[in-house]
Motif scaffolding. Sequence first.
Motif, PDB file in Angstrom:
ATOM      1  N   UNK A  76       0.838  -1.168   0.000  1.00 22.04           N
ATOM      2  CA  UNK A  76       0.000   0.000   0.000  1.00 22.04           C
ATOM      3  C   UNK A  76       0.884   1.233   0.000  1.00 22.04           C
ATOM      4  N   UNK A  77       0.393   2.234  -0.673  1.00 13.08           N
ATOM      5  CA  UNK A  77       1.138   3.488  -0.659  1.00 13.08           C
ATOM      6  C   UNK A  77       0.902   4.213   0.655  1.00 13.08           C
ATOM      7  N   UNK A  78       1.785   5.121   0.964  1.00 15.73           N
ATOM      8  CA  UNK A  78       1.656   5.911   2.192  1.00 15.73           C
ATOM      9  C   UNK A  78       0.338   6.679   2.197  1.00 15.73           C
ATOM     10  N   UNK A  79      -0.052   7.205   1.046  1.00 17.35           N
ATOM     11  CA  UNK A  79      -1.297   7.974   0.936  1.00 17.35           C
ATOM     12  C   UNK A  79      -2.522   7.117   1.274  1.00 17.35           C
ATOM     13  N   UNK A  80      -2.553   5.900   0.776  1.00 12.47           N
ATOM     14  CA  UNK A  80      -3.675   5.003   1.071  1.00 12.47           C
ATOM     15  C   UNK A  80      -3.711   4.678   2.560  1.00 12.47           C
ATOM     16  N   UNK A  81      -2.570   4.364   3.121  1.00  8.54           N
ATOM     17  CA  UNK A  81      -2.509   4.035   4.546  1.00  8.54           C
ATOM     18  C   UNK A  81      -3.017   5.201   5.387  1.00  8.54           C
ATOM     19  N   UNK A  82      -2.641   6.414   4.998  1.00  9.75           N
ATOM     20  CA  UNK A  82      -3.023   7.592   5.786  1.00  9.75           C
ATOM     21  C   UNK A  82      -4.459   8.039   5.545  1.00  9.75           C
ATOM     22  N   UNK A  83      -4.990   7.852   4.322  1.00  7.98           N
ATOM     23  CA  UNK A  83      -6.267   8.457   3.984  1.00  7.98           C
ATOM     24  C   UNK A  83      -7.445   7.491   3.874  1.00  7.98           C
ATOM     25  N   UNK A  84      -7.190   6.261   3.502  1.00 10.34           N
ATOM     26  CA  UNK A  84      -8.298   5.314   3.327  1.00 10.34           C
ATOM     27  C   UNK A  84      -8.694   4.734   4.679  1.00 10.34           C
ATOM     28  N   UNK A  85      -9.989   4.693   4.973  1.00  7.75           N
ATOM     29  CA  UNK A  85     -10.427   4.080   6.230  1.00  7.75           C
ATOM     30  C   UNK A  85      -9.961   2.623   6.312  1.00  7.75           C
ATOM     31  N   UNK A  86      -9.705   2.177   7.518  1.00  4.03           N
ATOM     32  CA  UNK A  86      -9.221   0.800   7.727  1.00  4.03           C
ATOM     33  C   UNK A  86     -10.182  -0.233   7.145  1.00  4.03           C
TER      34      UNK A  86
ATOM     35  N   UNK B  34     -10.411  -8.784  -1.189  1.00  4.28           N
ATOM     36  CA  UNK B  34     -10.562  -8.982  -2.636  1.00  4.28           C
ATOM     37  C   UNK B  34      -9.369  -9.739  -3.213  1.00  4.28           C
ATOM     38  N   UNK B  35      -8.175  -9.412  -2.743  1.00  2.00           N
ATOM     39  CA  UNK B  35      -6.982 -10.137  -3.191  1.00  2.00           C
ATOM     40  C   UNK B  35      -7.070 -11.593  -2.759  1.00  2.00           C
ATOM     41  N   UNK B  36      -7.436 -11.831  -1.503  1.00  2.00           N
ATOM     42  CA  UNK B  36      -7.569 -13.208  -1.004  1.00  2.00           C
ATOM     43  C   UNK B  36      -8.584 -14.009  -1.812  1.00  2.00           C
TER      44      UNK B  36
ATOM     45  N   UNK C  69       0.034 -10.693  -9.825  1.00  4.63           N
ATOM     46  CA  UNK C  69       1.315 -10.023 -10.006  1.00  4.63           C
ATOM     47  C   UNK C  69       1.507  -9.033  -8.872  1.00  4.63           C
ATOM     48  N   UNK C  70       2.673  -8.460  -8.810  1.00  2.57           N
ATOM     49  CA  UNK C  70       3.040  -7.560  -7.725  1.00  2.57           C
ATOM     50  C   UNK C  70       2.107  -6.361  -7.613  1.00  2.57           C
ATOM     51  N   UNK C  71       1.752  -5.758  -8.733  1.00  4.88           N
ATOM     52  CA  UNK C  71       0.998  -4.505  -8.703  1.00  4.88           C
ATOM     53  C   UNK C  71      -0.500  -4.763  -8.814  1.00  4.88           C
TER      54      UNK C  71
ATOM     55  N   UNK D 204      -5.384  -5.857 -11.867  1.00  3.42           N
ATOM     56  CA  UNK D 204      -3.933  -5.895 -11.698  1.00  3.42           C
ATOM     57  C   UNK D 204      -3.260  -5.410 -12.963  1.00  3.42           C
ATOM     58  N   UNK D 205      -2.054  -4.937 -12.776  1.00  5.76           N
ATOM     59  CA  UNK D 205      -1.256  -4.462 -13.899  1.00  5.76           C
ATOM     60  C   UNK D 205      -0.965  -5.651 -14.809  1.00  5.76           C
ATOM     61  N   UNK D 206      -1.113  -5.438 -16.082  1.00  8.34           N
ATOM     62  CA  UNK D 206      -0.807  -6.500 -17.037  1.00  8.34           C
ATOM     63  C   UNK D 206       0.675  -6.747 -17.093  1.00  8.34           C
ATOM     64  N   UNK D 207       1.064  -7.989 -17.002  1.00  8.98           N
ATOM     65  CA  UNK D 207       2.470  -8.355 -17.074  1.00  8.98           C
ATOM     66  C   UNK D 207       2.875  -8.498 -18.540  1.00  8.98           C
ATOM     67  N   UNK D 208       3.963  -7.833 -18.906  1.00  8.64           N
ATOM     68  CA  UNK D 208       4.453  -7.931 -20.283  1.00  8.64           C
ATOM     69  C   UNK D 208       5.520  -9.001 -20.417  1.00  8.64           C
ATOM     70  N   UNK D 209       5.909  -9.578 -19.303  1.00  5.94           N
ATOM     71  CA  UNK D 209       6.914 -10.651 -19.310  1.00  5.94           C
ATOM     72  C   UNK D 209       6.225 -11.989 -19.234  1.00  5.94           C
ATOM     73  N   UNK D 210       6.535 -12.873 -20.107  1.00  3.96           N
ATOM     74  CA  UNK D 210       5.921 -14.196 -20.126  1.00  3.96           C
ATOM     75  C   UNK D 210       6.962 -15.281 -20.052  1.00  3.96           C
TER      76      UNK D 210
END
Length: 61
Positions: free
Chosen positions: A1-11, A20-22, A33-35, A55-61
């Motif tokens: 998570x970005x610092x902004x999300x941690x600080x601004x998004x409710x828990x 959603x990831x789970x 993927x990572x992103x 998720x970000x599309x991976x260009x590496x296969x």
Amino acid sequence: MTKEVIEQAPKEIQLRCWQLIDEKVKQAEVQLVYLQIFEFNRDDQRKTINITHRQEESYHR
């Protein structure tokens, strides 16, 4: 998570994003993927927040 999300998004919203990831991992729907990207759109009439997860599309296969 970005610092902004941690600080601004409710828990509760941060927790829902992790859920959603789970859910994607359990469904084995896609290789994660990572992103992971979450878009938040507030609906003031319905007093809800819609979350779009992708998720970000991976260009590496």
